[in-house]
Design a protein around this motif. Structure first.
Motif, PDB file in Angstrom:
ATOM      1  N   ILE A  46     -22.625  94.825  63.095  1.00 24.28           N
ATOM      2  CA  ILE A  46     -23.174  94.258  64.329  1.00 24.28           C
ATOM      3  C   ILE A  46     -22.798  92.789  64.462  1.00 24.28           C
ATOM      4  CG2 ILE A  46     -25.313  93.649  65.529  1.00 24.28           C
ATOM      5  CD1 ILE A  46     -26.537  96.205  64.301  1.00 24.28           C
ATOM      6  N   ALA A  47     -22.896  92.044  63.359  1.00 28.44           N
ATOM      7  CA  ALA A  47     -22.554  90.619  63.391  1.00 28.44           C
ATOM      8  C   ALA A  47     -21.090  90.407  63.745  1.00 28.44           C
ATOM      9  CB  ALA A  47     -22.871  89.983  62.039  1.00 28.44           C
ATOM     10  N   VAL A  48     -20.209  91.234  63.190  1.00 24.55           N
ATOM     11  CA  VAL A  48     -18.780  91.116  63.484  1.00 24.55           C
ATOM     12  C   VAL A  48     -18.509  91.374  64.965  1.00 24.55           C
ATOM     13  CG1 VAL A  48     -16.537  92.215  63.134  1.00 24.55           C
ATOM     14  CG2 VAL A  48     -17.966  91.659  61.163  1.00 24.55           C
ATOM     15  N   ILE A  49     -19.139  92.401  65.519  1.00 27.16           N
ATOM     16  CA  ILE A  49     -18.929  92.717  66.933  1.00 27.16           C
ATOM     17  C   ILE A  49     -19.425  91.580  67.823  1.00 27.16           C
ATOM     18  CG2 ILE A  49     -19.570  94.278  68.811  1.00 27.16           C
ATOM     19  CD1 ILE A  49     -19.772  96.504  66.697  1.00 27.16           C
ATOM     20  N   VAL A  50     -20.617  91.086  67.547  1.00 25.90           N
ATOM     21  CA  VAL A  50     -21.194  90.010  68.362  1.00 25.90           C
ATOM     22  C   VAL A  50     -20.324  88.759  68.296  1.00 25.90           C
ATOM     23  CG1 VAL A  50     -23.154  88.426  68.586  1.00 25.90           C
ATOM     24  CG2 VAL A  50     -23.553  90.867  68.189  1.00 25.90           C
ATOM     25  N   LEU A  51     -19.904  88.375  67.093  1.00 25.65           N
ATOM     26  CA  LEU A  51     -19.058  87.191  66.949  1.00 25.65           C
ATOM     27  C   LEU A  51     -17.708  87.381  67.623  1.00 25.65           C
ATOM     28  CD1 LEU A  51     -19.778  86.109  63.253  1.00 25.65           C
ATOM     29  CD2 LEU A  51     -20.431  84.903  65.346  1.00 25.65           C
ATOM     30  N   SER A  52     -17.162  88.582  67.532  1.00 22.67           N
ATOM     31  CA  SER A  52     -15.869  88.858  68.155  1.00 22.67           C
ATOM     32  C   SER A  52     -15.953  88.724  69.673  1.00 22.67           C
ATOM     33  CB  SER A  52     -15.387  90.264  67.784  1.00 22.67           C
ATOM     34  OG  SER A  52     -15.182  90.380  66.391  1.00 22.67           O
ATOM     35  N   VAL A  53     -17.060  89.200  70.240  1.00 20.83           N
ATOM     36  CA  VAL A  53     -17.257  89.077  71.689  1.00 20.83           C
ATOM     37  C   VAL A  53     -17.461  87.618  72.082  1.00 20.83           C
ATOM     38  CG1 VAL A  53     -18.782  89.660  73.612  1.00 20.83           C
ATOM     39  CG2 VAL A  53     -18.153  91.419  71.941  1.00 20.83           C
ATOM     40  N   LEU A  54     -18.268  86.890  71.307  1.00 23.38           N
ATOM     41  CA  LEU A  54     -18.529  85.487  71.614  1.00 23.38           C
ATOM     42  C   LEU A  54     -17.257  84.638  71.521  1.00 23.38           C
ATOM     43  CD1 LEU A  54     -21.944  84.891  69.780  1.00 23.38           C
ATOM     44  CD2 LEU A  54     -21.524  85.124  72.247  1.00 23.38           C
ATOM     45  N   LEU A  55     -16.395  84.998  70.558  1.00 23.96           N
ATOM     46  CA  LEU A  55     -15.131  84.265  70.394  1.00 23.96           C
ATOM     47  C   LEU A  55     -14.040  84.784  71.320  1.00 23.96           C
ATOM     48  CD1 LEU A  55     -15.073  83.977  66.496  1.00 23.96           C
ATOM     49  CD2 LEU A  55     -15.637  82.184  68.147  1.00 23.96           C
ATOM     50  N   GLN A  56     -14.387  85.795  72.125  1.00 17.63           N
ATOM     51  CA  GLN A  56     -13.492  86.374  73.122  1.00 17.63           C
ATOM     52  C   GLN A  56     -12.198  86.924  72.517  1.00 17.63           C
ATOM     53  OE1 GLN A  56     -12.937  83.552  76.334  1.00 17.63           O
ATOM     54  NE2 GLN A  56     -15.006  83.898  77.097  1.00 17.63           N
ATOM     55  N   LEU A  57     -12.338  87.540  71.357  1.00 17.25           N
ATOM     56  CA  LEU A  57     -11.166  88.162  70.750  1.00 17.25           C
ATOM     57  C   LEU A  57     -10.679  89.341  71.575  1.00 17.25           C
ATOM     58  CD1 LEU A  57     -12.147  88.163  66.958  1.00 17.25           C
ATOM     59  CD2 LEU A  57     -10.784  86.491  68.212  1.00 17.25           C
ATOM     60  N   HIS A  58     -11.575  89.870  72.430  1.00 16.23           N
ATOM     61  CA  HIS A  58     -11.196  91.007  73.261  1.00 16.23           C
ATOM     62  C   HIS A  58     -10.226  90.622  74.369  1.00 16.23           C
ATOM     63  CE1 HIS A  58     -14.624  88.981  75.034  1.00 16.23           C
ATOM     64  NE2 HIS A  58     -14.340  89.538  76.196  1.00 16.23           N
ATOM     65  N   ARG A  59      -9.966  89.335  74.552  1.00 15.94           N
ATOM     66  CA  ARG A  59      -9.051  88.895  75.596  1.00 15.94           C
ATOM     67  C   ARG A  59      -7.617  88.717  75.076  1.00 15.94           C
ATOM     68  NH1 ARG A  59     -11.782  87.662  80.107  1.00 15.94           N
ATOM     69  NH2 ARG A  59     -14.014  87.190  79.938  1.00 15.94           N
ATOM     70  N   LYS A  60      -7.407  88.996  73.797  1.00 20.20           N
ATOM     71  CA  LYS A  60      -6.074  88.826  73.220  1.00 20.20           C
ATOM     72  C   LYS A  60      -5.176  90.011  73.586  1.00 20.20           C
ATOM     73  CE  LYS A  60      -7.541  85.144  71.062  1.00 20.20           C
ATOM     74  NZ  LYS A  60      -7.111  83.791  71.449  1.00 20.20           N
ATOM     75  N   ASP A  61      -3.899  89.749  73.767  1.00 22.94           N
ATOM     76  CA  ASP A  61      -2.933  90.795  74.081  1.00 22.94           C
ATOM     77  C   ASP A  61      -2.215  91.262  72.812  1.00 22.94           C
ATOM     78  OD1 ASP A  61      -3.446  90.644  76.834  1.00 22.94           O
ATOM     79  OD2 ASP A  61      -2.042  88.971  77.068  1.00 22.94           O
ATOM     80  N   GLU A  62      -1.778  92.517  72.831  1.00 21.63           N
ATOM     81  CA  GLU A  62      -1.040  93.100  71.708  1.00 21.63           C
ATOM     82  C   GLU A  62      -1.755  92.827  70.392  1.00 21.63           C
ATOM     83  OE1 GLU A  62       2.935  91.597  71.942  1.00 21.63           O
ATOM     84  OE2 GLU A  62       3.527  93.108  73.388  1.00 21.63           O
ATOM     85  N   ILE A  63      -3.022  93.194  70.364  1.00 19.13           N
ATOM     86  CA  ILE A  63      -3.878  92.867  69.236  1.00 19.13           C
ATOM     87  C   ILE A  63      -3.326  93.381  67.914  1.00 19.13           C
ATOM     88  CG2 ILE A  63      -6.118  93.459  68.215  1.00 19.13           C
ATOM     89  CD1 ILE A  63      -7.319  93.151  71.011  1.00 19.13           C
ATOM     90  N   GLU A  64      -2.817  94.621  67.905  1.00 22.17           N
ATOM     91  CA  GLU A  64      -2.406  95.215  66.642  1.00 22.17           C
ATOM     92  C   GLU A  64      -1.179  94.538  66.028  1.00 22.17           C
ATOM     93  OE1 GLU A  64      -2.373  99.342  68.026  1.00 22.17           O
ATOM     94  OE2 GLU A  64      -3.769  99.764  66.406  1.00 22.17           O
ATOM     95  N   LYS A  65      -0.524  93.654  66.789  1.00 16.01           N
ATOM     96  CA  LYS A  65       0.622  92.917  66.251  1.00 16.01           C
ATOM     97  C   LYS A  65       0.234  91.502  65.821  1.00 16.01           C
ATOM     98  CE  LYS A  65       4.038  95.460  68.980  1.00 16.01           C
ATOM     99  NZ  LYS A  65       5.131  95.372  69.970  1.00 16.01           N
ATOM    100  N   LYS A  66      -1.016  91.129  66.055  1.00 12.45           N
ATOM    101  CA  LYS A  66      -1.477  89.797  65.705  1.00 12.45           C
ATOM    102  C   LYS A  66      -1.775  89.713  64.212  1.00 12.45           C
ATOM    103  CE  LYS A  66      -1.477  88.238  69.973  1.00 12.45           C
ATOM    104  NZ  LYS A  66      -0.544  87.197  70.440  1.00 12.45           N
ATOM    105  N   ILE A  67      -1.556  88.519  63.656  1.00 15.80           N
ATOM    106  CA  ILE A  67      -1.714  88.323  62.222  1.00 15.80           C
ATOM    107  C   ILE A  67      -3.147  88.583  61.782  1.00 15.80           C
ATOM    108  CG2 ILE A  67      -2.101  85.851  62.523  1.00 15.80           C
ATOM    109  CD1 ILE A  67      -0.425  87.631  59.517  1.00 15.80           C
ATOM    110  N   TYR A  68      -4.156  88.244  62.633  1.00 14.19           N
ATOM    111  CA  TYR A  68      -5.536  88.435  62.206  1.00 14.19           C
ATOM    112  C   TYR A  68      -5.914  89.905  62.148  1.00 14.19           C
ATOM    113  CZ  TYR A  68      -5.729  87.610  67.290  1.00 14.19           C
ATOM    114  OH  TYR A  68      -5.476  87.604  68.628  1.00 14.19           O
ATOM    115  N   PHE A  69      -5.292  90.746  62.987  1.00 16.21           N
ATOM    116  CA  PHE A  69      -5.548  92.183  62.888  1.00 16.21           C
ATOM    117  C   PHE A  69      -4.922  92.738  61.615  1.00 16.21           C
ATOM    118  CE2 PHE A  69      -4.034  96.533  63.334  1.00 16.21           C
ATOM    119  CZ  PHE A  69      -5.212  97.199  63.618  1.00 16.21           C
ATOM    120  N   ILE A  70      -3.692  92.347  61.352  1.00 12.98           N
ATOM    121  CA  ILE A  70      -2.982  92.847  60.173  1.00 12.98           C
ATOM    122  C   ILE A  70      -3.717  92.451  58.900  1.00 12.98           C
ATOM    123  CG2 ILE A  70      -0.824  92.715  58.870  1.00 12.98           C
ATOM    124  CD1 ILE A  70       0.493  92.047  61.660  1.00 12.98           C
ATOM    125  N   ILE A  71      -4.171  91.199  58.842  1.00 12.20           N
ATOM    126  CA  ILE A  71      -4.863  90.729  57.651  1.00 12.20           C
ATOM    127  C   ILE A  71      -6.209  91.417  57.492  1.00 12.20           C
ATOM    128  CG2 ILE A  71      -6.002  88.731  56.606  1.00 12.20           C
ATOM    129  CD1 ILE A  71      -3.721  87.016  57.621  1.00 12.20           C
TER     130      ILE A  71
END
Length: 202
Positions: free
Chosen positions: A69-94
């Motif tokens: 729950i904390a990860v989801i809330v923080l991800s929404v607050l940091l607007q990670l959902h607005r990133k494009d091509e997420i699966e190619k981003k370094i933070y997704f891979i890591i």
């Protein structure tokens, strides 16, 4: 066991973030995001505990659910959902790599605790690491990453095998586990960037 608890926490956080990214890419609604994140982070552990005939950690401790729950809330607050091509981003891979290796370790350690043989320990490491992601991908009608990605499942199998061998020589404790963790992370990232693949038929 401290090593097991640390591996569980790292794996839960990392895979919850990975599940969030996949849910966003699939344009799921808020409930879908929660389901995808929970399945990715906790699904493999549930299957592992059933195979090991032990009470599911997720259902006996509140921490895993709170972490997701904390990860989801923080991800929404940091607007990670607005990133494009997420699966190619370094933070997704890591995040996906950290989850893979951490849960491989926790699965192998539990396999050793309950007295599984080599194949049991290795397969429990694999199931713990990829089980949640496979369930999520099937639900979303995607080909599981396990079946297509570079050395994905292979890393998990190697981590389980190394920990089993360590146990036969009474090599245990925080430091050896961290060495295996570093090896697994390095191998997965190297395989990803070098585009290493197992041979394909045909």
């Amino acid at each position: 066991m401290v090593e097991l608890e640390v591996a569980e926490i790292i794996g839960t956080v990392a895979f919850a973030l990975s599940g969030f990214y996949v849910a966003v890419k699939e344009k799921l609604d808020l409930l879908g995001v929660f389901i995808a994140s929970f399945l990715t982070a906790l699904g493999g552990g549930l299957v592992r505990d059933m195979l090991a005939d032990r009470p599911p950690y997720t259902f006996t401790h509140l921490l895993p659910s709170f972490l997701v729950i904390a990860v989801i809330v923080l991800s929404v607050l940091l607007q990670l959902h607005r990133k494009d091509e997420i699966e190619k981003k370094i933070y997704f891979i890591i995040s996906d790599t950290l989850g893979l290796v951490s849960f491989s370790i926790s699965g192998a350690l539990i396999g050793l605790q309950v007295g599984f043989n080599f194949f049991g320990v290795v397969l429990l490491a694999l199931v713990t690491a990829v089980g949640g992601g496979v369930i999520r991908d099937i639900l979303l009608n995607r080909v599981p990453l396990l079946l297509t990605s570079e050395f994905y499942g292979t890393v998990s199998l190697l981590v389980g095998a190394i920990l089993f061998v360590f146990a036969q020589f009474d090599i245990g404790g925080y430091v050896p586990v961290m060495v295996v963790f570093a090896f697994g992370v390095a191998l997965r990232l190297l395989a990803y960037y070098k585009q290493w693949n197992l041979p394909k038929i045909g």
